[in-house]
Design an enzyme around this catalytic site. Structure first.
Site, mmCIF file in Angstrom:
data_model
loop_
_atom_site.group_PDB
_atom_site.id
_atom_site.type_symbol
_atom_site.label_atom_id
_atom_site.label_comp_id
_atom_site.label_asym_id
_atom_site.label_seq_id
_atom_site.Cartn_x
_atom_site.Cartn_y
_atom_site.Cartn_z
ATOM 1 N N ASP A 433 -3.913 7.086 76.331
ATOM 2 C CA ASP A 433 -2.635 7.281 75.668
ATOM 3 C C ASP A 433 -2.526 8.759 75.288
ATOM 4 O O ASP A 433 -3.525 9.488 75.307
ATOM 5 C CB ASP A 433 -2.582 6.389 74.421
ATOM 6 C CG ASP A 433 -1.290 6.541 73.649
ATOM 7 O OD1 ASP A 433 -0.235 6.693 74.292
ATOM 8 O OD2 ASP A 433 -1.332 6.523 72.405
ATOM 9 N N LYS A 613 19.245 5.634 65.762
ATOM 10 C CA LYS A 613 18.354 6.651 66.328
ATOM 11 C C LYS A 613 17.399 5.964 67.298
ATOM 12 O O LYS A 613 16.986 4.819 67.068
ATOM 13 C CB LYS A 613 17.587 7.388 65.232
ATOM 14 C CG LYS A 613 16.588 6.525 64.473
ATOM 15 C CD LYS A 613 15.885 7.315 63.391
ATOM 16 C CE LYS A 613 14.854 6.454 62.656
ATOM 17 N NZ LYS A 613 14.219 7.150 61.530
ATOM 18 N N ARG A 840 7.110 7.404 80.147
ATOM 19 C CA ARG A 840 8.088 6.373 79.800
ATOM 20 C C ARG A 840 7.591 4.973 80.150
ATOM 21 O O ARG A 840 8.354 4.125 80.622
ATOM 22 C CB ARG A 840 9.410 6.616 80.526
ATOM 23 C CG ARG A 840 10.102 7.917 80.199
ATOM 24 C CD ARG A 840 10.700 7.863 78.824
ATOM 25 N NE ARG A 840 11.698 8.893 78.591
ATOM 26 C CZ ARG A 840 12.211 9.177 77.411
ATOM 27 N NH1 ARG A 840 11.809 8.509 76.360
ATOM 28 N NH2 ARG A 840 13.111 10.113 77.277
#
Length: 1234
Positions: A433, A613, A840
């Site tokens: 990650d 948001k 993504r």
């Protein structure tokens, strides 16, 4: 048991769709009212709806009919009755133990040539050690369970609070939990001492997050605080059945026919603790093993190392060898048996095993006889020894390695399993990650874009790196208005101190700041002033955004369950400050699927606004069609610009709502929130109705700096032959620049980029075409890119000086690339690349990519992450490493190993992993060798005895060979042997490639050990036998079988123990003590054994045997000559191999054979990458200590600390007691001289 019929009614909430249930309210109408008061006796369990359960609050009698589980928990594996059967079953699941059980049973039959004790003793010792270990671990679990189950809690009984232990609680009970106490079960939050029915909880035991979370009781139950009032609660709770989802809950509370929807905000989970509240009152929903924390306490998926699976194949090969050895003996017995050998007495009636008339039966029975005789070829103590070695490696070496200790967070390395130590030495692919793993996860508000205008003048580390590569000098002068605060690293005088009012569009700036101050779930703590307040946030990003709003003049200082209070500066006039209260009507929470968060709020003037948001891809899809294209395009450019600088971006948008639209939408929202079936899905569908036609405000850019030592670590691991993949949810530009910053990608690499942000794909998406058509276009584009890049990669790899390759792919393209039709092409291309960056990507895609390489390429994989979204990836890999960071401990709890910093992977893999692999390979092959050598001497003796199955060795020799005389040295080698030091392992990371190629556990290596085992067994047997033919003792008697076999066994013990010393790369005092101690143990045993006459000693065969042997010159010559001749072949082979065909580590050994032992300070400087303060503190801790005799002092003196420090070049100020003690030491020294 009696019960009122009207208690059993199931009420369906509105919007339940196909979740139909029967209302029983008709039982209370008209003529049925009388029936409702009657009592009936039920003879069976009260049925429950399969989809949800019905709980009666404060009514134990009614809940008893359903027979909910009790609140007592047990984490033990066994009880008094199941320990032996279940424990033995677990042990006999191992093939070797099951095999020895069958051999032990076979040895009790008449066909066995050995006493049953020969096989029973080693099997019993192995089982005893394993069962004692299991019992000890289970006893610890039992003690922990008893302490938890007997924890006191207050429960409502007869209108007063009674204290009872947790284990006596039942579903439906009303309990009172005090501050700082843990919740005894999963509770429905009813009331709190805090105003507005709120409480704060800490979930660190659940997910590791230490930030407080807010929970709000239903307004209808706020007044159930006192026992008199709470005892009148007779409602029903209809909720989902027990499950392991920590963050979802669906249910309804029914009071007086009023249906109140219950969400996770009203759920208090067992394992959490109450904070900042005197006490709360709650109703128990789930108890014991049905609580969510217990349903999540299942073990992580069981993993077996690759080496262990190959060990199974070796054991299978030994079984095959054993079968052929027995087959040879059986055939030989059938051929040899004959009455012509009159001296064998085979005339007349003989046993079936030796009856020449039935040679087939003789062969079969001989086969079983030899099976018991050759049983030692299978190493029974191998598994126990390996377990012991692995456990000590973890507990003493990995967990206590100071080079993997993070001083700042006081976090050591942690091995959560000992099954995979050697797997760390063979890793070829690392899946990592980004956020919190490669970076620090310390977010700082850095830049922003408002209404198409960029604000923020600071420069990121990545921008500096890009400028240096391009030879550009950057001016980094700071303005006078700059503010330095945790979470805020922004500098632009156009926005600070109210200057935003002078911008071209101050209204949109105001919307931007209000969105930051209102759209969040942050909890304020401390005083209500900017200097004293601290923010408790679910993520560092949220805290940074709220901190930014505070510094821009929109200070969020208080939250209630229904409102947010913001102190706004410079709204109407410069210097003007006013408090505004925004009523929070609805919160549409963030999750990994939605990738956005929204709130619907009402201004003090009645204005209704939705603030949203989220990720740019989801915000742009929901913008109004007539929105300004200029702002959209400019903001998109700014997003790419921020991404190129390595910043994390979020888009901000809002929407004005009319009262009529909101009221209609809110009805649907309440129905979805009250639904018992698919509540989450329905809430998402309702959210889609309002999160559209948004107006773009701008975007934020947050910096997350790289951890210390990450570039050097990645470069070192790459040199070790490890390929590193980064799987992140960030934008492609951000991921690429982070990859550049940490040396994962460089300009010399050929980059293959597969992106969905092409003009063709963007055109299809902008035209809002059919999703199926869009997916088809993306898939075709991905197929073309994969085919083209794969051909190009193959051409580049064929060239001798071709560049290294890197692949970058985004989530949309990856989704199609993982399709079965394209998966093979993706795998081929990615395996040819040195680095892969996936952007993504969702948590599921991370796990899919990991499984693709693990199963498709059959390579050893390691996944490392720090958040809950990395759990699936961690569990999918061969080895999972969790990082204890700021995103909680869920990754750690699901991992096999835990570290605090990414750079510690260097020590974990190149040092501990490599050493563990080398040691265990040596342990396994040595076990194979020593057992084969011992068994083959018995095999050669079979040819001398006409294949009759006559044993060569005494029963006790065979029993204790593995568990006493050769057990300890191999364990010592498994713990302490090392080819090169830790410093050299990291200096030459290429040594790690030997583990990737599995150089030390190939069949070729096993064959070499087997060859020398055959050679040594022949030498020991034949030389002992031949040299003894002319031997005789002092009385003139020639040596018999037991003299020869004892001499041969002595030579076997000496030879195999000395052979282990020859195999060691480093020999310590522990090696000498174990090897010579094992040899000594044999002589002590045979002295005692041959000096005692026992009733079981057949024909006095062993009595005073050793004393007779030692009285002859033959014994001493054989003891010296036979091991030398036996080991001569190994000595020559090792010399030739090291000279002509050396391993890489042997070359390095020769390069550094004259090096002195490296000092501790060198190790620190090269291996630990500590800050100077940390290095100094650590070095001081390692200095020599003088033991103080004044043990009564509260603080012991460090004793000559400054002196030793100065000797080693470490600065340490003198302490007063240091000077005094040095003076006293000098006076003592003078007196001693006098």
């Amino acid at each position: 048991m009696s019960v009122h019929w009207d208690r059993y009614r199931a009420t369906a909430g509105p919007g339940d769709g196909d979740c139909l249930s029967l209302k029983g309210s008709s039982f209370r109408d008209g003529g049925l009212r009388q029936i409702a008061s009657q009592t009936v006796r039920l003879g069976r369990l009260q049925p429950q709806h399969p989809g949800h359960r019905t709980i009666f609050c404060n009514d134990r009698e009614a809940n008893l009919l359903v027979r909910f589980k009790g609140n007592s928990v047990s984490t033990t594996k066994y009880n008094i009755f199941t320990f032996l059967p279940k424990g033995l079953f677990e042990q006999f699941r191992r093939v070797a133990n099951l095999y020895f059980l069958m051999i032990s049973i076979l040895s009790t039959t008449p066909i066995s040539p050995v006493h049953p004790i020969t096989n029973v003793v080693p099997l019993s010792l192995v089982l005893l050690v394993s069962l004692v270990k299991e019992a000890f671990e289970d006893w610890k679990r039992l003690q922990s369970d008893m302490a938890i189950n007997n924890t006191p809690v207050e429960v409502l009984q007869d209108q007063r609070w009674e204290t009872i232990p947790w284990k006596k609680l039942q579903v439906g009970d009303i309990v009172r939990v005090k501050q700082d106490s843990f919740f005894p079960a999963d509770l429905l939050f009813l009331a709190s001492t805090n105003p507005d029915g709120i409480c704060y909880i800490e979930t660190s035991n659940l997910d590791g997050e230490t930030n407080l979370k807010i929970r709000k009781a239903l307004e209808r139950t706020w007044d159930y605080m006192l026992p008199e009032k709470a005892s009148k609660l007779k409602g029903e709770i209809q909720c989902e059945q027990p499950n392991n989802s920590l963050y979802t809950f669906t249910g309804n509370l029914i009071i007086d026919d009023q249906i109140l929807p219950v969400s996770p905000n009203q759920l208090l989970l067992r394992g959490c603790s109450l904070r900042n509240s005197d006490y709360i009152v709650g109703a128990i929903i789930f108890t014991g093993h049905e609580t969510k924390v217990m349903m999540n306490s299942m073990n992580v998926p069981s993993k077996r190392s690759t080496l262990e699976r190959k060990l199974d194949k070796l054991i299978l090969a030994l079984f095959v060898a054993l079968f052929f050895m027995c087959l040879i003996g059986a055939i030989g017995s059938g051929v040899f048996i004959s009455r012509k050998y009159f001296y064998l007495g085979l005339t007349g009636h003989v046993e079936e095993q030796f009856n020449p008339s039935n040679r087939f039966v003789v062969s079969i029975l001989t086969m079983f006889t030899l099976l018991t005789l050759y049983s030692t070829i299978i190493p029974i103590s191998l598994y126990v020894s390996i377990e012991m070695i692995k456990f000590i490696q973890c507990a003493q070496f990995i967990n206590k390695d100071l080079h993997m200790y993070h001083a700042e967070s006081n976090t050591p390395a942690l091995a959560r399993t000992s099954n995979l130590n050697e797997e760390l030495g063979q890793v070829e692919y690392i899946f990592s990650d980004k956020t919190g793993t490669l970076t620090r996860n310390l977010m700082e508000f850095f830049k922003c874009s408002i209404g198409g205008e960029v604000y923020g003048t600071r420069v990121t580390e990545i921008e500096r790196g890009i400028a240096q590569r391009n030879g550009v000098k950057i001016d980094e002068t700071r303005s006078a208005t700059v503010i330095q605060e945790k979470g805020f690293n922004f500098d632009d005088p156009r926005l600070m101190c109210g200057a935003w009012r002078n911008e071209r569009n101050p209204e949109i700036c105001m919307e931007f700041f209000r969105c930051l101050a209102v759209c969040h779930t942050v909890l304020p703590e401390g005083g209500e002033s900017p200097e004293k307040i601290t923010y408790q946030a679910a993520s560092p990003d949220e805290a940074a955004l709220v901190t930014a709003a505070k510094n821009f003049g929109f200070f969020f200082y208080r939250r209630t369950p229904t409102s947010i209070m913001v102190r706004e500066s410079n709204i109407e006039d410069m210097g003007n400050v006013q408090d505004a209260t925004y009523e929070i009507l609805n919160v549409l929470e963030f999750n990994s699927t939605r990738k956005r968060q929204s709130v619907v709020c009402r201004y003090p003037n009645g204005r209704l606004v939705l603030y949203c948001k989220g990720a740019d891809i989801v915000i742009y899809e929901r913008l109004a069609v007539d929105a300004s294209d200029n702002i959209k395009n400019l903001t998109r450019e700014h997003l790419e610009q921020f991404g190129s600088a390595g910043l994390r971006t979020l888009c901000l948008a809002y929407r004005e709502l009319s009262i009529e639209f909101y009221d209609k939408w809110n009805e649907k929202f309440i129905q979805a929130k009250s639904s018992l079936c698919d509540r989450e899905k329905k809430l998402d569908e309702v959210a889609e109705l309002v999160e559209k036609d948004l107006i773009l405000i701008g975007c934020t850019a947050i910096e997350d700096k790289l951890q210390d030592g990450v570039p050097l670590c990645i470069e070192t691991l790459s040199r070790a032959g490890i390929k590193i993949w980064v799987l992140t949810g960030d934008k492609m530009e951000t991921a690429i620049n982070i990859a550049y910053a940490c040396s994962l990608i460089n300009n010399s690499m050929k980059q293959f980029i597969i992106s969905s942000e092409t003009d063709a794909i963007r055109e299809v998406e902008d035209n809002r075409g059919d999703p199926v058509q869009t997916a088809r276009v993306i898939k075709n584009s991905v197929r073309q890119d994969l085919d083209r890049y794969l051909q190009e990669a193959q051409l580049l790899l064929r060239s001798t000086d071709g560049p290294r390759l890197a692949l970058v792919i985004d989530g949309k393209c990856l989704m199609h690339a993982l399709d079965p039709s394209l998966r093979v092409s993706l795998l081929k291309l990615s395996l040819n690349c040195s680095s892969v960056v996936c952007c993504r990507v969702s948590p599921l895609q991370k796990a899919q990519v990991t499984s693709l390489v693990k199963k498709g390429a059959r390579k050893i994989t390691l996944s490392i992450g720090d958040g809950a979204n990395d759990v699936s990836m961690i569990q999918a890999a061969h080895v999972g490493v969790g990082m204890s960071g700021l995103e909680g401990m869920q990754a750690v709890m699901a991992s096999d190993f835990a570290i605090a910093q990414f750079r510690f992977l260097t020590d974990l893999l190149l040092v501990h992993g490599r050493w563990s692999y080398l040691r265990l390979c040596k342990v396994i092959t040595y076990f194979f060798y020593k057992n084969l050598t011992f068994t083959l001497t018995q095999f050669w003796f079979t040819f001398q005895t006409g294949f009759s199955g006559q044993r060569f060795y005494d029963d006790w020799f065979q029993s204790l060979y593995n568990v006493i005389f050769t057990a300890l040295p191999v364990i010592i080698v498994g713990l302490f042997d090392k080819d090169v030091s830790a410093l050299i392992s990291k200096k030459y990371p290429e040594l790690y490639k030997e583990g990737i190629r599995n150089m030390f556990f190939k069949w070729r290596v096993v064959a070499i050990w087997a060859f020398f085992s055959v050679y040594q067994s022949l030498v020991i047997y034949n030389i002992t036998l031949v040299s003894s033919q002319n031997g005789h003792n002092s009385s003139g008697k020639i040596f018999g079988q037991w003299n020869v076999s004892t001499m041969a066994f002595t030579c076997v013990v000496v030879t195999v123990n000395l052979r282990l010393l020859m195999a060691c790369n480093s020999i310590t005092k522990w090696h000498h003590m174990s090897v010579w101690g094992s040899i000594l143990a044999w002589f002590v045993f045979i002295f005692i054994y041959s000096g005692i006459m026992t009733p079981w000693d057949r024909n006095r065969k062993m009595y005073i045997l050793l004393f007779v042997l030692m009285s002859t010159f033959y014994f001493y010559v054989s003891l010296f000559l036979i091991p030398v001749v036996a080991l001569l072949g190994d000595f020559v082979f090792q010399g030739v191999q090291r000279l002509l065909f050396p391993y890489d580590y042997q070359i390095v050994q020769e390069m550094h054979r004259h090096d002195i032992e490296e000092s501790r300070s060198d190790l620190l400087e090269v291996g630990n990458h500590m800050t100077p303060d940390e290095a100094r503190s650590f070095a001081l801790a390692r200095l020599p200590r003088e033991q103080s005799k004044h043990t009564g002092f509260a603080f012991d003196s460090p004793g000559f600390e400054s002196f030793f420090a100065s000797q080693q070049g470490i600065f340490a100020p003198q302490k007063p007691w240091d000077v005094v003690r040095r003076a006293s030491a000098k006076s003592k020294h003078k007196r001693s001289k006098a």
